[in-house]
Every structure is written in structure tokens, then in C-alpha cells.
Design an enzyme around this catalytic site. Sequence first.
Site, PDB file in Angstrom:
ATOM      1  N   HIS A 199      -3.138   1.202   7.704  1.00 37.72           N
ATOM      2  CA  HIS A 199      -2.486   0.665   6.509  1.00 37.72           C
ATOM      3  C   HIS A 199      -3.464   0.401   5.365  1.00 37.72           C
ATOM      4  O   HIS A 199      -3.105  -0.228   4.381  1.00 37.72           O
ATOM      5  CB  HIS A 199      -1.738  -0.630   6.859  1.00 37.72           C
ATOM      6  CG  HIS A 199      -2.614  -1.730   7.363  1.00 37.72           C
ATOM      7  ND1 HIS A 199      -3.199  -1.687   8.608  1.00 37.72           N
ATOM      8  CD2 HIS A 199      -3.030  -2.877   6.789  1.00 37.72           C
ATOM      9  CE1 HIS A 199      -3.925  -2.778   8.780  1.00 37.72           C
ATOM     10  NE2 HIS A 199      -3.851  -3.511   7.693  1.00 37.72           N
ATOM     11  N   GLU A 200      -4.698   0.883   5.489  1.00 30.71           N
ATOM     12  CA  GLU A 200      -5.671   0.784   4.400  1.00 30.71           C
ATOM     13  C   GLU A 200      -6.083   2.194   4.005  1.00 30.71           C
ATOM     14  O   GLU A 200      -7.088   2.709   4.477  1.00 30.71           O
ATOM     15  CB  GLU A 200      -6.918  -0.001   4.834  1.00 30.71           C
ATOM     16  CG  GLU A 200      -6.736  -1.495   4.922  1.00 30.71           C
ATOM     17  CD  GLU A 200      -8.040  -2.219   5.230  1.00 30.71           C
ATOM     18  OE1 GLU A 200      -8.130  -3.416   4.931  1.00 30.71           O
ATOM     19  OE2 GLU A 200      -8.983  -1.595   5.770  1.00 30.71           O
ATOM     20  N   CYS A 230      11.326 -10.183  -5.374  1.00 22.79           N
ATOM     21  CA  CYS A 230      10.523  -9.615  -6.461  1.00 22.79           C
ATOM     22  C   CYS A 230      10.749 -10.349  -7.774  1.00 22.79           C
ATOM     23  O   CYS A 230       9.843 -10.453  -8.600  1.00 22.79           O
ATOM     24  CB  CYS A 230      10.846  -8.133  -6.622  1.00 22.79           C
ATOM     25  SG  CYS A 230      10.146  -7.074  -5.330  1.00 22.79           S
ATOM     26  N   CYS A 277       8.864  -8.656  -0.651  1.00 25.62           N
ATOM     27  CA  CYS A 277       9.947  -7.812  -1.147  1.00 25.62           C
ATOM     28  C   CYS A 277      10.886  -7.550   0.017  1.00 25.62           C
ATOM     29  O   CYS A 277      10.448  -7.214   1.122  1.00 25.62           O
ATOM     30  CB  CYS A 277       9.404  -6.499  -1.696  1.00 25.62           C
ATOM     31  SG  CYS A 277      10.661  -5.286  -2.172  1.00 25.62           S
ATOM     32  N   CYS A 293      -5.447  -3.651   1.856  1.00 21.42           N
ATOM     33  CA  CYS A 293      -5.188  -4.775   2.768  1.00 21.42           C
ATOM     34  C   CYS A 293      -6.271  -5.839   2.678  1.00 21.42           C
ATOM     35  O   CYS A 293      -6.169  -6.782   1.919  1.00 21.42           O
ATOM     36  CB  CYS A 293      -5.037  -4.299   4.211  1.00 21.42           C
ATOM     37  SG  CYS A 293      -4.715  -5.658   5.375  1.00 21.42           S
ATOM     38  N   ARG A 319      12.521  -4.226   4.164  1.00 21.44           N
ATOM     39  CA  ARG A 319      11.870  -5.004   5.220  1.00 21.44           C
ATOM     40  C   ARG A 319      12.428  -4.678   6.603  1.00 21.44           C
ATOM     41  O   ARG A 319      11.679  -4.544   7.568  1.00 21.44           O
ATOM     42  CB  ARG A 319      12.019  -6.504   4.941  1.00 21.44           C
ATOM     43  CG  ARG A 319      11.414  -7.393   6.026  1.00 21.44           C
ATOM     44  CD  ARG A 319       9.912  -7.251   6.089  1.00 21.44           C
ATOM     45  NE  ARG A 319       9.326  -7.922   7.229  1.00 21.44           N
ATOM     46  CZ  ARG A 319       9.115  -7.372   8.417  1.00 21.44           C
ATOM     47  NH1 ARG A 319       9.443  -6.101   8.630  1.00 21.44           N
ATOM     48  NH2 ARG A 319       8.559  -8.059   9.395  1.00 21.44           N
ATOM     49  N   ARG A 328     -16.242  -3.422   7.769  1.00 18.06           N
ATOM     50  CA  ARG A 328     -15.196  -2.410   7.663  1.00 18.06           C
ATOM     51  C   ARG A 328     -15.798  -1.048   7.937  1.00 18.06           C
ATOM     52  O   ARG A 328     -16.832  -0.670   7.373  1.00 18.06           O
ATOM     53  CB  ARG A 328     -14.565  -2.394   6.279  1.00 18.06           C
ATOM     54  CG  ARG A 328     -13.315  -3.243   6.123  1.00 18.06           C
ATOM     55  CD  ARG A 328     -12.170  -2.797   7.039  1.00 18.06           C
ATOM     56  NE  ARG A 328     -10.940  -3.509   6.759  1.00 18.06           N
ATOM     57  CZ  ARG A 328     -10.587  -4.661   7.334  1.00 18.06           C
ATOM     58  NH1 ARG A 328     -11.397  -5.207   8.226  1.00 18.06           N
ATOM     59  NH2 ARG A 328      -9.451  -5.236   7.039  1.00 18.06           N
ATOM     60  N   CYS A 375      -8.681  -1.719  10.452  1.00 17.49           N
ATOM     61  CA  CYS A 375      -8.434  -3.148  10.261  1.00 17.49           C
ATOM     62  C   CYS A 375      -8.064  -3.808  11.594  1.00 17.49           C
ATOM     63  O   CYS A 375      -7.523  -3.170  12.499  1.00 17.49           O
ATOM     64  CB  CYS A 375      -7.305  -3.326   9.247  1.00 17.49           C
ATOM     65  SG  CYS A 375      -6.795  -5.029   8.956  1.00 17.49           S
ATOM     66  N   HIS A 376      -8.319  -5.115  11.684  1.00 17.81           N
ATOM     67  CA  HIS A 376      -7.959  -5.858  12.889  1.00 17.81           C
ATOM     68  C   HIS A 376      -6.461  -5.820  13.165  1.00 17.81           C
ATOM     69  O   HIS A 376      -6.035  -5.903  14.319  1.00 17.81           O
ATOM     70  CB  HIS A 376      -8.422  -7.315  12.758  1.00 17.81           C
ATOM     71  CG  HIS A 376      -9.871  -7.517  13.068  1.00 17.81           C
ATOM     72  ND1 HIS A 376     -10.351  -7.658  14.343  1.00 17.81           N
ATOM     73  CD2 HIS A 376     -10.956  -7.579  12.245  1.00 17.81           C
ATOM     74  CE1 HIS A 376     -11.661  -7.815  14.315  1.00 17.81           C
ATOM     75  NE2 HIS A 376     -12.057  -7.767  13.052  1.00 17.81           N
ATOM     76  N   THR A 377      -5.658  -5.693  12.124  1.00 16.12           N
ATOM     77  CA  THR A 377      -4.212  -5.632  12.337  1.00 16.12           C
ATOM     78  C   THR A 377      -3.823  -4.386  13.114  1.00 16.12           C
ATOM     79  O   THR A 377      -2.916  -4.413  13.948  1.00 16.12           O
ATOM     80  CB  THR A 377      -3.468  -5.666  10.985  1.00 16.12           C
ATOM     81  OG1 THR A 377      -3.855  -6.837  10.283  1.00 16.12           O
ATOM     82  CG2 THR A 377      -1.966  -5.678  11.193  1.00 16.12           C
ATOM     83  N   CYS A 396       9.874  -3.692  -5.181  1.00 21.82           N
ATOM     84  CA  CYS A 396      10.982  -2.932  -5.765  1.00 21.82           C
ATOM     85  C   CYS A 396      11.300  -3.409  -7.180  1.00 21.82           C
ATOM     86  O   CYS A 396      11.851  -2.665  -7.992  1.00 21.82           O
ATOM     87  CB  CYS A 396      12.225  -3.015  -4.884  1.00 21.82           C
ATOM     88  SG  CYS A 396      13.073  -4.625  -4.909  1.00 21.82           S
ATOM     89  N   CYS A 454      14.910  -7.037  -6.041  1.00 25.22           N
ATOM     90  CA  CYS A 454      15.452  -8.003  -5.081  1.00 25.22           C
ATOM     91  C   CYS A 454      15.105  -9.431  -5.510  1.00 25.22           C
ATOM     92  O   CYS A 454      14.289  -9.661  -6.411  1.00 25.22           O
ATOM     93  CB  CYS A 454      14.912  -7.724  -3.678  1.00 25.22           C
ATOM     94  SG  CYS A 454      13.141  -8.082  -3.458  1.00 25.22           S
TER      95      CYS A 454
END
Length: 438
Positions: A131-132, A167, A175, A238, A179, A433, A109-111, A161, A164
Amino acid sequence: MFEPVPSRLNYRLYTGFSRPGSRLQIKVHPTAKRPSHCTFHLQSLTTTLSSTALSTGTPINLPNHIFCVIKCKAAVAWEAGKPLSIEEVEVAPPKANEVRIKLFATGVCHTDAFTLSGSDPEGLFPVILGHEGAGTVESVGEGVTKFKPGDTVIPLYVPQCGECKFCKNPKTNLCGKIRITQGRGLMPDSTSRFTCKGKQLFHFMGTSTFSEYTVVADISVAKVDEKAPLDKVCLLGCGISTGYGAALNTAKVEPGSTCAIFGLGAIGLAVIMGCKAAGATRIIGVDINPDKFDMGKEFGATELVNPKDHSKPIQEVLVEMTDGGVDYSFECIGNVAIMRAALEACHKGWGESIIIGVAGAGQEISTRPFQLVTGRVWRGTAFGGWKSVDSVPKLVTDYMNKKLKVDEFVTHTLPFDQINEGFDLMHAGKSIRTVLKF
């Protein structure tokens, strides 16, 4: 590689064990389907093993939450601006309320590239990016009740969760529970589960899917259909979910709307898909790479515009094309100048612009206040507004029922060792992708 160990499998301890440092070296019985030697956390073991068992080598039962450190392959980012390095890393067992996952596929991913470039204000090194991903649960820590070894799962960079204030509020999918530590590249107890060559590695976005095994918080996992192809549904972790949800959840595009999408990468195409699903009648794709236009049409764009073909600013072009501006615009690039253009392309009185792209560290957005005074709205979105744990399984089901495009986003599939080639394809604009398979 080895198979998951069922709960309370019988391990036989041999008398020739040793205690180097603070860890206990244990040789396990070959029927355990584990590597011939495992390193267990002594602190966990002492709550279970008696001194008699340790001294006599008698058979004992180990509960499901005690597992060995796994050595596996991962792509390590040692420093910003350098290619990833394929390394052997050690992945510690999951602690309380954590899940260790064996990954089968991960997207590029670009992130990930954004952080690797050094532009990410939260970027930390050395780190395992990614993260994917999608895989199966290998083991769970104490207190985990919703997952068991063998479950098919997608790790989530936006946790849920359920407890919180975020959520519990229907206005957001954020969430707050983990964090702070996630932003520091650590697990909830402020430690890392990754080491390489004796050095601690940081986690990334709470997922770190550029590793054959990863450890995540149990609130950052979605259990999905076991029949789902992992090399496809990994992308629902993602990009696809983010763009699709930006149209449906954040903007809440209405039937008959006119929309403009800036940037026709994976997220932009997913936005187009969402706008089409919502009933938009004019969907205008904007990109400086005309090679992406055919794909834009395939996903539902009704018109395509290349800013390089016009002498006027793109916002003026769109305002003229749409009799005053679009109802909704989406910035899918992370360029602050395009963010301004996307807002100013919106119709006076009701136009909304959704920021999806992530800008570099220290960058700021700007426009004339009059743009907002006269009724335009600027919004941002993370993970498309989806409450992650609840929504990702439903998105997978929609894909399995052919209600959601996923396969069409995958333009390249490569073995994990060729991860840097995947980044090269993305930077060259040759891929939507790339999926890496372990």
C-alpha cells in the site's frame, strides 16, 4: 512491457479471431504498441463494435476505456504466515471510475507484515498486499475525468470522494464511499481485477502495490509532480504521511510542547519530524532497540530512552523526567500494553495520547478510568488525518522543496523479486524502510 495506448488509437482486427468462452480474442495491429494478443471484455466491445466490423475485419476505433488484460509479475500471499510467492498474474482492465496503474516502486510496511501474519481481523487470502506505491496511469475506465495515461500518481488506501458525510466534515479524513468493499478485498463493484492460476486474488487496502500493475478506484489516487522520484515519494502513501500528520493534524502539537514517541520505526521517526516542525522543545524517543537512537536524533529527538534500562514502568520514568508527564504521546507500534503506557505517561489535566499502531485481532485497550477522568485524552489517527487526494500532492511538493525528509527513511533498496528479504530486514530491526523497484 508496453507503452500506454493513446485515446482512440486505431486497432486493426484480423479475420482470424475466435471467441473462447465469454471473451473475444483479438489480434491487434503491431503499431498499437500492445502485446501481440489481447483479451478484451466482450461486454465492453459490443457497445462499440458493429457486427460488420467483426465479420469483415475492417479497421475500427476503440475508445480509451477498452484495454486488454495485462499479464505481469506480482508477489502473492497465498496464505497467512507463509513467504510471498512471485507469480505471473492477470490484471483486468479498469471498469467505470477506476484507474489502472503501472507501478515503479513500493515500500515494505509493518501493516503488510501484520496482515501476512494472520493477525489482521480483515485479512483475506489469497491476496496481493502492498500500500506504499508510486507509478504512472496506464489506462482509465469510463467516467474518469481527473486522470489520463501517463500521469504520475500515488495510490491511496484512504480515499477522498469529496461527496460523503465524512469527506464534507473537516473533523475527519475518513471516506465512507467504498469502505465496505475495500474491507472485503474487492473493487467497488464487489469483484476483483486480479487472477492467478485461475484463482481470484483479493485486493489489499484498495491499493495492492505488490504488483507491477494494479487497479484502484479513481477516488483513491493522487496526481503528483511528474519530476518526483517514485522510489522515494512512494513512502508518502502511508508511513511518513501517517506519522507526520499525527503530530500536525491529529495532536496539533503546539510550540514549546513536550512529546514522547513510542517506537522509532518509520512512523515514529515521522512523528518526531512532525513534532519538531510544530515547535516542540522536548521530543523523547522510546524504543528497546538502541541501534535506532542515532536515527532518532537525526530526525529531531532531544532525548532517547530504552525501557530496558529502567526497573520502573516506562510511564513512571517519563512522568519523573517531565515533572508530571508529557503533553503529547504517540504509540507507533500496535502493542496494547504500550498504548496504556503511552496514555499514562501523559500529564494530568491536558495530556493527549495518539494511537497510530494497529493491534491484533481481538485485542483491547485498558486503563483505569481515573486516567481519563483527570483530563487525559486518548485519540486515534488514520493516515495522519490528511484529506488524501488534496494533501498528498502538497506533501510531495514539500519534499521536492526540501521541507520534508523522505530520502532519509530509505535504508535499503532492492529489486522486487527480493521482497521477502525486505520483510526479513524489517523483522530483524535492520531497516527503517525498504523500497522495492520493479
